[in-house]
Design a protein around this motif. Sequence first.
Motif, PDB file in Angstrom:
ATOM      1  N   ASN A 112      11.288   2.926   0.767  1.00 15.02           N
ATOM      2  CA  ASN A 112      10.556   3.525   1.760  1.00 15.02           C
ATOM      3  C   ASN A 112       9.608   5.157   0.974  1.00 15.02           C
ATOM      4  N   SER A 113       8.165   5.149   1.504  1.00 18.63           N
ATOM      5  CA  SER A 113       7.015   6.069   1.158  1.00 18.63           C
ATOM      6  C   SER A 113       6.740   5.403  -0.050  1.00 18.63           C
ATOM      7  N   LEU A 114       6.418   4.612  -0.553  1.00 20.20           N
ATOM      8  CA  LEU A 114       6.183   4.289  -1.597  1.00 20.20           C
ATOM      9  C   LEU A 114       4.570   4.907  -2.623  1.00 20.20           C
ATOM     10  N   LYS A 115       4.841   5.488  -3.359  1.00 20.12           N
ATOM     11  CA  LYS A 115       3.892   6.032  -4.335  1.00 20.12           C
ATOM     12  C   LYS A 115       2.967   5.360  -5.143  1.00 20.12           C
ATOM     13  N   PRO A 116       1.570   4.844  -5.710  1.00 22.43           N
ATOM     14  CA  PRO A 116       1.102   4.264  -7.101  1.00 22.43           C
ATOM     15  C   PRO A 116       1.793   5.051  -8.254  1.00 22.43           C
ATOM     16  N   GLU A 117       2.631   5.591  -8.340  1.00 21.82           N
ATOM     17  CA  GLU A 117       3.095   6.098  -9.528  1.00 21.82           C
ATOM     18  C   GLU A 117       4.781   5.289  -9.427  1.00 21.82           C
ATOM     19  N   ASP A 118       5.843   4.873  -8.461  1.00 21.85           N
ATOM     20  CA  ASP A 118       6.263   4.080  -8.269  1.00 21.85           C
ATOM     21  C   ASP A 118       5.781   2.159  -8.433  1.00 21.85           C
ATOM     22  N   THR A 119       4.737   2.256  -9.281  1.00 23.48           N
ATOM     23  CA  THR A 119       4.606   0.735  -9.547  1.00 23.48           C
ATOM     24  C   THR A 119       5.038   0.514 -11.137  1.00 23.48           C
ATOM     25  N   ALA A 120       6.100  -0.176 -10.946  1.00 25.00           N
ATOM     26  CA  ALA A 120       6.586  -0.752 -12.551  1.00 25.00           C
ATOM     27  C   ALA A 120       7.138  -2.300 -12.191  1.00 25.00           C
ATOM     28  N   GLN A 144       0.660  -1.019   0.992  1.00 32.37           N
ATOM     29  CA  GLN A 144      -0.149   0.342   0.319  1.00 32.37           C
ATOM     30  C   GLN A 144       1.080   1.093  -0.408  1.00 32.37           C
ATOM     31  N   ALA A 145       0.422   2.372  -0.316  1.00 29.90           N
ATOM     32  CA  ALA A 145       0.347   3.604  -0.519  1.00 29.90           C
ATOM     33  C   ALA A 145       1.677   3.948   0.643  1.00 29.90           C
ATOM     34  N   THR A 202      11.306  -7.526 -12.124  1.00 32.44           N
ATOM     35  CA  THR A 202      11.016  -7.947 -10.449  1.00 32.44           C
ATOM     36  C   THR A 202       9.776  -6.509 -10.195  1.00 32.44           C
ATOM     37  N   GLN A 203       8.288  -6.496 -10.309  1.00 35.24           N
ATOM     38  CA  GLN A 203       7.188  -5.972 -10.319  1.00 35.24           C
ATOM     39  C   GLN A 203       6.959  -5.563  -9.025  1.00 35.24           C
ATOM     40  N   VAL A 204       7.009  -4.302  -9.757  1.00 40.23           N
ATOM     41  CA  VAL A 204       6.333  -3.128  -7.781  1.00 40.23           C
ATOM     42  C   VAL A 204       5.279  -3.041  -8.178  1.00 40.23           C
ATOM     43  N   THR A 205       4.148  -2.949  -7.764  1.00 36.57           N
ATOM     44  CA  THR A 205       2.699  -3.154  -7.174  1.00 36.57           C
ATOM     45  C   THR A 205       2.354  -2.424  -5.783  1.00 36.57           C
ATOM     46  N   VAL A 206       1.955  -0.618  -6.628  1.00 34.26           N
ATOM     47  CA  VAL A 206       1.798   0.139  -5.002  1.00 34.26           C
ATOM     48  C   VAL A 206       0.470   0.648  -4.904  1.00 34.26           C
ATOM     49  N   SER A 207      -0.339   0.501  -4.022  1.00 34.04           N
ATOM     50  CA  SER A 207      -2.004   0.793  -4.282  1.00 34.04           C
ATOM     51  C   SER A 207      -2.360   2.073  -3.488  1.00 34.04           C
ATOM     52  N   SER A 208      -3.111   2.709  -3.755  1.00 41.14           N
ATOM     53  CA  SER A 208      -3.499   3.893  -2.608  1.00 41.14           C
ATOM     54  C   SER A 208      -4.640   3.556  -1.878  1.00 41.14           C
TER      55      SER A 208
END
Length: 122
Positions: free
Chosen positions: A83-91, A13-14, A116-122
């Motif tokens: 750290n402090s991941l944001k949805p726009e870091d999804t890639a 999560q974000a 490797t997939q990183v998915t950040v949800s809001s």
Amino acid sequence: QVHVVESGGGSVQAGGSLRLSCAASGTIFSINAMGWYRQAPGKQRELVATITSGGSTNYADFVKGRFTISRDNAKNTVYLQMNSLKPEDTAVYYCNVEVSQLGHPGSFYSYWGQGTQVTVSS
């Protein structure tokens, strides 16, 4: 042969954190720069961070203060603490290493991992 393998991606999560690892193996004589890049759907691959063999680092503006790159030269491994991941870091995050192989110590070539997939949800 040189193999580059990333690990540590996932869904978060974000505001959360993830740590990516990338290990290089094979007929390695030395490793120069190591780095992380990412590619979001419909976008070009972009630089995230790099680190030299001496430990000098370079970051994209959009991750400064949030991501930290480090390396363990004894293990031929580079890390990305996010750290402090944001949805726009999804890639998809890719590791890149500049390697010279045994028998060819002066010739460096660039090798990529599979991503490797990183998915950040809001």
